[in-house]
Design a protein around this motif. Sequence first.
Motif, mmCIF file in Angstrom:
data_model
loop_
_atom_site.group_PDB
_atom_site.id
_atom_site.type_symbol
_atom_site.label_atom_id
_atom_site.label_comp_id
_atom_site.label_asym_id
_atom_site.label_seq_id
_atom_site.Cartn_x
_atom_site.Cartn_y
_atom_site.Cartn_z
ATOM 1 N N ILE A 171 0.841 -1.197 0.000
ATOM 2 C CA ILE A 171 0.000 0.000 0.000
ATOM 3 C C ILE A 171 0.872 1.241 0.000
ATOM 4 O O ILE A 171 1.824 1.342 0.782
ATOM 5 N N ASP A 172 0.559 2.175 -0.891
ATOM 6 C CA ASP A 172 1.125 3.514 -0.815
ATOM 7 C C ASP A 172 0.240 4.304 0.140
ATOM 8 O O ASP A 172 -0.853 4.747 -0.218
ATOM 9 N N ALA A 173 0.684 4.426 1.394
ATOM 10 C CA ALA A 173 -0.167 4.986 2.438
ATOM 11 C C ALA A 173 -0.431 6.466 2.245
ATOM 12 O O ALA A 173 -1.441 6.986 2.722
ATOM 13 N N THR A 174 0.459 7.172 1.551
ATOM 14 C CA THR A 174 0.247 8.601 1.357
ATOM 15 C C THR A 174 -0.954 8.873 0.459
ATOM 16 O O THR A 174 -1.589 9.911 0.557
ATOM 17 N N ARG A 175 -1.260 7.890 -0.412
ATOM 18 C CA ARG A 175 -2.417 8.039 -1.319
ATOM 19 C C ARG A 175 -3.507 7.020 -1.031
ATOM 20 O O ARG A 175 -4.514 6.995 -1.739
ATOM 21 N N ASP A 176 -3.284 6.167 -0.015
ATOM 22 C CA ASP A 176 -4.197 5.062 0.282
ATOM 23 C C ASP A 176 -4.468 4.241 -0.981
ATOM 24 O O ASP A 176 -5.595 3.869 -1.285
ATOM 25 N N ASP A 177 -3.379 3.954 -1.688
ATOM 26 C CA ASP A 177 -3.462 3.278 -2.987
ATOM 27 C C ASP A 177 -2.845 1.888 -2.865
ATOM 28 O O ASP A 177 -1.691 1.742 -2.467
ATOM 29 N N HIS A 178 -3.623 0.861 -3.203
ATOM 30 C CA HIS A 178 -3.121 -0.508 -3.164
ATOM 31 C C HIS A 178 -2.353 -0.784 -4.457
ATOM 32 O O HIS A 178 -2.939 -0.941 -5.524
ATOM 33 N N LEU A 179 -1.027 -0.826 -4.332
ATOM 34 C CA LEU A 179 -0.186 -0.994 -5.513
ATOM 35 C C LEU A 179 -0.210 -2.422 -6.024
ATOM 36 O O LEU A 179 -0.025 -2.664 -7.219
ATOM 37 N N TRP A 180 -0.395 -3.361 -5.127
ATOM 38 C CA TRP A 180 -0.285 -4.766 -5.508
ATOM 39 C C TRP A 180 -0.851 -5.625 -4.396
ATOM 40 O O TRP A 180 -0.760 -5.289 -3.218
ATOM 41 N N ALA A 181 -1.507 -6.728 -4.770
ATOM 42 C CA ALA A 181 -2.008 -7.683 -3.782
ATOM 43 C C ALA A 181 -2.046 -9.057 -4.425
ATOM 44 O O ALA A 181 -2.291 -9.187 -5.630
ATOM 45 N N ASP A 182 -1.790 -10.075 -3.628
ATOM 46 C CA ASP A 182 -1.820 -11.429 -4.176
ATOM 47 C C ASP A 182 -1.839 -12.460 -3.068
ATOM 48 O O ASP A 182 -1.614 -12.138 -1.895
ATOM 49 N N SER A 183 -2.114 -13.709 -3.468
ATOM 50 C CA SER A 183 -2.099 -14.846 -2.557
ATOM 51 C C SER A 183 -1.026 -15.815 -2.995
ATOM 52 O O SER A 183 -0.764 -15.975 -4.191
ATOM 53 N N TYR A 184 -0.401 -16.463 -2.023
ATOM 54 C CA TYR A 184 0.643 -17.435 -2.285
ATOM 55 C C TYR A 184 0.229 -18.761 -1.654
ATOM 56 O O TYR A 184 0.117 -18.857 -0.429
ATOM 57 N N ASP A 185 -0.019 -19.758 -2.465
ATOM 58 C CA ASP A 185 -0.435 -21.071 -1.980
ATOM 59 C C ASP A 185 0.705 -22.061 -2.150
ATOM 60 O O ASP A 185 1.418 -22.041 -3.151
ATOM 61 N N GLY A 186 0.859 -22.945 -1.181
ATOM 62 C CA GLY A 186 1.882 -23.972 -1.297
ATOM 63 C C GLY A 186 1.961 -24.787 -0.030
ATOM 64 O O GLY A 186 1.010 -24.821 0.772
ATOM 65 N N THR A 187 3.084 -25.432 0.183
ATOM 66 C CA THR A 187 3.333 -26.175 1.406
ATOM 67 C C THR A 187 4.395 -25.434 2.212
ATOM 68 O O THR A 187 5.030 -24.503 1.712
ATOM 69 N N VAL A 188 4.584 -25.883 3.441
ATOM 70 C CA VAL A 188 5.597 -25.223 4.261
ATOM 71 C C VAL A 188 6.978 -25.375 3.645
ATOM 72 O O VAL A 188 7.871 -24.549 3.901
ATOM 73 N N GLU A 189 7.168 -26.389 2.807
ATOM 74 C CA GLU A 189 8.453 -26.558 2.143
ATOM 75 C C GLU A 189 8.725 -25.443 1.143
ATOM 76 O O GLU A 189 9.867 -25.217 0.739
ATOM 77 N N ASP A 190 7.665 -24.740 0.725
ATOM 78 C CA ASP A 190 7.820 -23.631 -0.225
ATOM 79 C C ASP A 190 8.118 -22.302 0.475
ATOM 80 O O ASP A 190 8.263 -21.274 -0.188
ATOM 81 N N LEU A 191 8.211 -22.315 1.805
ATOM 82 C CA LEU A 191 8.291 -21.058 2.548
ATOM 83 C C LEU A 191 9.469 -20.192 2.115
ATOM 84 O O LEU A 191 9.321 -18.988 1.906
ATOM 85 N N PHE A 192 10.645 -20.789 1.975
ATOM 86 C CA PHE A 192 11.817 -19.990 1.620
ATOM 87 C C PHE A 192 11.648 -19.338 0.254
ATOM 88 O O PHE A 192 11.991 -18.171 0.057
#
Length: 548
Positions: A171-192
Amino acid sequence: MPAAADARLDSWKEIAAYVSRGVRTVRRWEREEGLPVHRHVHRVLGSVYAYRSEIDAWRQSGPRRPVSRPPAPGPGTDLGPGPLKSIAVLPFTNLSTDPENEYFADGLTDEVTAVLSKVRTLRVISRTSAMTFKGRTGDVKTIARALGVQYLLQGSVRRAGSRLRITAQLIDATRDDHLWADSYDGTVEDLFAIQERLARVIVDALEVRLTADEDRRLAERPIANLHAYECYLRARQEAWRWRRDAIDHAIQLLYNGLAIVGENARLHAALGFAHLQYREAGIDFGEGPLHEAERCARKVFALEPQSASGRLLRGWIHYSRGQVQEAVRDLKAALEIEPNNADTLMLLSNCYLISGRVSVARPLIDRLLAVDPLTPLSRCLPGYADALDGNLAAALEPYRQMFEMDPGNPMARLFYVWALALNRRTEEIGAIVQAFPAEARDSLPARLALFLGHAVAGNRGEAQAALTPDIEAAATATDVFPRLLAQGYALAGRPERALHCLAMAVDRGFINHPYLARHDPFLESLRGDPRFQQLLEAVHDRWERFEP
């Protein structure tokens, strides 16, 4: 929409190559100029795609401005007067059904913060300040204003068995603008992989250019085994509790991690810091924790000679032994590697302050407050600098802020009493001392605060009664406590004890000659004493030889 596979571009790199521009440029074009880019829903790591025909149509809709690409800054590059881009990684919310997974969410917050802090052209708020917003809600502008940043990263973690979902938004808080958002799905082995890719997405979104060394460091995985890494995360959380049982548990967890992966620099560094926590928490001021920390430091350097964590650890050990010159050398080297590390900035600032180099410390304090504005100890350092320069009135406000930010912290209460005493605010001291939490009233900070309060009020008998042999013995471990004892004894008319404690503070590293010679109001009764003058000559010699 075209259906042919060869009409589709399946990554930011392919899109950038197709338009003959860099990835950062095409990301900016999507955000600011409507470049048609699509996102897979619920795909791992924010996958994107685009169609050639749509991009061709977009390009034909009007001329595009050419984008110049400045060279990436090198290690010695002057970044100029322009402000750095600033970001805070807010605590990831644990959405797992098991509250025990809280350490996992906190660990992700810490690691993303640490990875981004490796980029010189980003100012990243420290974990300690960002964690003050854990469990709190508020509008992004208010949070960003409190932290002094433009960008915020918010997110959540849901873990079910080995399955993992991480959501994040920038978030660009000065403009309250969401620059990017996403979800990351996987297993704990994908954490790194998720942690690295998340950091790279943020760097790209902020259009920050990485040096080759920064790019390499973003890909580092200091603890490659997931189970050992979980031991590390749990240990960090335990060590921050500042209780003997919690520190004991943290140390056992780190040994468990070492048993899994063998010799590891990150784990040995964490183990060294855990042993030092016994001293920081006032539990054990003996040689045992220092010997263990020294053993860990040797292990770290044998495995990773240029380790910033190793240099910070060794700097803490030197400081704890009163070897301030040696501490400064290690801390400066650590800061070259990790210029935004709040712990390094804080300890190096303190080393300069007690060595009588206040003007050298002040820019470091400014840098510390820029990355760690909400940690109480950071907040009081400008007041400490003012007091050591003789500006006693100016010291009050920073110490008041520290105390009000953390009134349950016995050290914050003691330091505020000291600042009040410097300004002879005796009526206020009584109320502050009497309000020590019940469980802390026999602690070293509480007893010293009571001693100093009575001494400055002229109550000599009550001042002495506040001290016990155990308290006096424990107060010899650092430069701070014996100096407070010396000041109180000087006020209480006991010059022999005052000089003894002052010599101990000097031995522990306090060689600020201007403060002792001119600015400390508590030592006025000693300044005509030949023994004080002799001690001051030794301090002057060490002060002049000190190399900042």
